[in-house]
Scaffold this motif. Structure first.
Motif, short mmCIF file in Angstrom:
data_model
loop_
_atom_site.label_atom_id
_atom_site.label_comp_id
_atom_site.label_asym_id
_atom_site.label_seq_id
_atom_site.Cartn_x
_atom_site.Cartn_y
_atom_site.Cartn_z
N ARG A 33 0.83 -1.22 0.00
CA ARG A 33 0.00 0.00 0.00
C ARG A 33 0.85 1.26 0.00
O ARG A 33 0.62 2.18 -0.77
N ARG A 34 1.84 1.29 0.88
CA ARG A 34 2.64 2.52 1.04
C ARG A 34 3.53 2.81 -0.16
O ARG A 34 3.91 3.95 -0.38
N THR A 35 3.90 1.78 -0.89
CA THR A 35 4.75 2.00 -2.08
C THR A 35 3.92 2.01 -3.35
O THR A 35 4.47 2.18 -4.44
N ASP A 36 2.62 1.80 -3.22
CA ASP A 36 1.71 1.74 -4.37
C ASP A 36 2.23 0.73 -5.40
O ASP A 36 2.33 1.00 -6.59
N THR A 37 2.58 -0.45 -4.88
CA THR A 37 3.12 -1.54 -5.69
C THR A 37 2.27 -2.78 -5.43
O THR A 37 1.94 -3.06 -4.28
N ALA A 38 1.96 -3.50 -6.47
CA ALA A 38 1.16 -4.72 -6.31
C ALA A 38 1.86 -5.68 -5.34
O ALA A 38 3.09 -5.80 -5.36
N PRO A 39 1.08 -6.36 -4.49
CA PRO A 39 1.68 -7.31 -3.55
C PRO A 39 2.59 -8.33 -4.22
O PRO A 39 3.64 -8.68 -3.69
N PRO A 46 17.45 -11.96 -0.82
CA PRO A 46 18.59 -12.70 -0.25
C PRO A 46 19.65 -13.10 -1.29
O PRO A 46 20.83 -13.17 -0.99
N HIS A 47 19.21 -13.33 -2.53
CA HIS A 47 20.16 -13.74 -3.57
C HIS A 47 20.84 -12.54 -4.22
O HIS A 47 21.99 -12.64 -4.64
N ARG A 48 20.13 -11.45 -4.31
CA ARG A 48 20.70 -10.24 -4.91
C ARG A 48 21.53 -9.45 -3.91
O ARG A 48 22.36 -8.65 -4.30
N THR A 49 21.24 -9.61 -2.65
CA THR A 49 21.82 -8.87 -1.53
C THR A 49 21.49 -7.39 -1.56
O THR A 49 22.17 -6.60 -0.90
N TRP A 50 20.47 -6.99 -2.27
CA TRP A 50 19.99 -5.60 -2.22
C TRP A 50 18.49 -5.58 -2.43
O TRP A 50 17.92 -6.51 -2.98
N LEU A 51 17.90 -4.53 -1.96
CA LEU A 51 16.47 -4.30 -2.10
C LEU A 51 16.33 -2.84 -2.49
O LEU A 51 17.07 -2.00 -1.97
N PRO A 52 15.42 -2.49 -3.39
CA PRO A 52 15.27 -1.08 -3.74
C PRO A 52 15.13 -0.23 -2.47
O PRO A 52 14.42 -0.60 -1.54
N ASP A 53 15.83 0.91 -2.44
CA ASP A 53 15.89 1.74 -1.24
C ASP A 53 14.51 2.07 -0.67
O ASP A 53 14.29 1.92 0.53
N THR A 54 13.61 2.52 -1.51
CA THR A 54 12.28 2.89 -1.02
C THR A 54 11.59 1.70 -0.38
O THR A 54 11.03 1.81 0.71
N LEU A 55 11.67 0.57 -1.04
CA LEU A 55 11.04 -0.65 -0.51
C LEU A 55 11.66 -1.03 0.83
O LEU A 55 10.96 -1.37 1.78
N HIS A 56 12.98 -0.93 0.90
CA HIS A 56 13.69 -1.29 2.14
C HIS A 56 13.29 -0.36 3.28
O HIS A 56 13.03 -0.81 4.40
N GLN A 57 13.23 0.93 3.01
CA GLN A 57 12.86 1.90 4.04
C GLN A 57 11.43 1.67 4.52
O GLN A 57 11.17 1.70 5.73
N VAL A 58 10.53 1.44 3.60
CA VAL A 58 9.13 1.21 3.97
C VAL A 58 9.00 -0.10 4.74
O VAL A 58 8.25 -0.19 5.72
N LEU A 59 9.73 -1.12 4.33
CA LEU A 59 9.71 -2.41 5.04
C LEU A 59 10.19 -2.23 6.47
O LEU A 59 9.54 -2.69 7.42
N ASP A 60 11.32 -1.56 6.65
CA ASP A 60 11.84 -1.35 8.00
C ASP A 60 10.87 -0.55 8.87
O ASP A 60 10.65 -0.88 10.04
N ALA A 61 10.26 0.48 8.30
CA ALA A 61 9.30 1.29 9.05
C ALA A 61 8.07 0.46 9.42
O ALA A 61 7.55 0.55 10.55
N ALA A 62 7.58 -0.35 8.48
CA ALA A 62 6.40 -1.19 8.75
C ALA A 62 6.71 -2.22 9.84
O ALA A 62 5.87 -2.47 10.72
N LEU A 63 7.90 -2.79 9.79
CA LEU A 63 8.29 -3.76 10.82
C LEU A 63 8.41 -3.08 12.18
O LEU A 63 8.00 -3.65 13.20
N GLU A 64 8.95 -1.88 12.21
CA GLU A 64 9.08 -1.15 13.47
C GLU A 64 7.69 -0.86 14.06
O GLU A 64 7.47 -1.05 15.25
#
Length: 113
Positions: A57-63, A74-92
Motif C-alpha cells: 500500500r505505502r509503495t503503491d506496488t502490487a503485492p 537474499p540472492h541479490r543482496t539488495w532491495l530497492p531503497d524505497t522498498l527497504h525503508q518502507v519495510l523497516d518502518a512497517a516492521l518497526e
C-alpha cells in the motif's frame, strides 16, 4: 456456426486456466515473501502478511511485485531503497504494536493531593 461458439468457449476456458495458474504462482511467491519478512523482521506469520500488505500500500506496488523483490533479495543482496525503508518502518510499527499488546496495563499511581 456451432463450431465458432465452441471455439470461443474453449478459448475462454484456456484463458481462465492461464489466469488461475498465474494466480497460484503469485500466491506461492507471496507466501515465500512472507517467510522472508518473518525471518528478517523476527515477526509471526500474521504480522509478516500484514507488513507485506502495508509495504504494498505505502509503495503503491502490487503485492506480487513486492513479493518478487523480497524473494529475490537474499540472492541479490539488495532491495530497492524505497522498498527497504518502507519495510523497516512497517516492521518497526508492527513490533511496537506487538510490544504494546504484550505489556499489561499497569495501574497508574494516584496523583498527589
Amino acid at each position: 456456426m456451432r463450431g465458432d461458439g465452441r471455439d470461443r468457449e474453449i478459448a475462454a476456458l484456456r484463458a481462465q486456466a492461464e489466469r488461475l495458474k498465474r494466480a497460484l504462482g503469485e500466491n506461492a511467491v507471496v507466501d515465500q515473501a512472507i517467510g522472508v519478512v518473518i525471518t528478517y523482521g523476527g515477526v509471526d506469520a500474521e504480522t509478516g502478511r500484514e507488513v507485506l500488505q502495508e509495504v504494498s500500500r505505502r509503495t503503491d506496488t502490487a503485492p506480487a511485485q513486492v513479493a518478487e523483490h523480497l524473494v529475490r533479495w537474499p540472492h541479490r543482496t539488495w532491495l530497492p531503497d524505497t522498498l527497504h525503508q518502507v519495510l523497516d518502518a512497517a516492521l518497526e510499527r508492527a513490533r511496537s504494536a506487538a510490544s504494546r499488546a504484550d505489556t499489561p496495563d499497569r495501574p497508574r499511581p494516584a496523583s498527589a493531593p
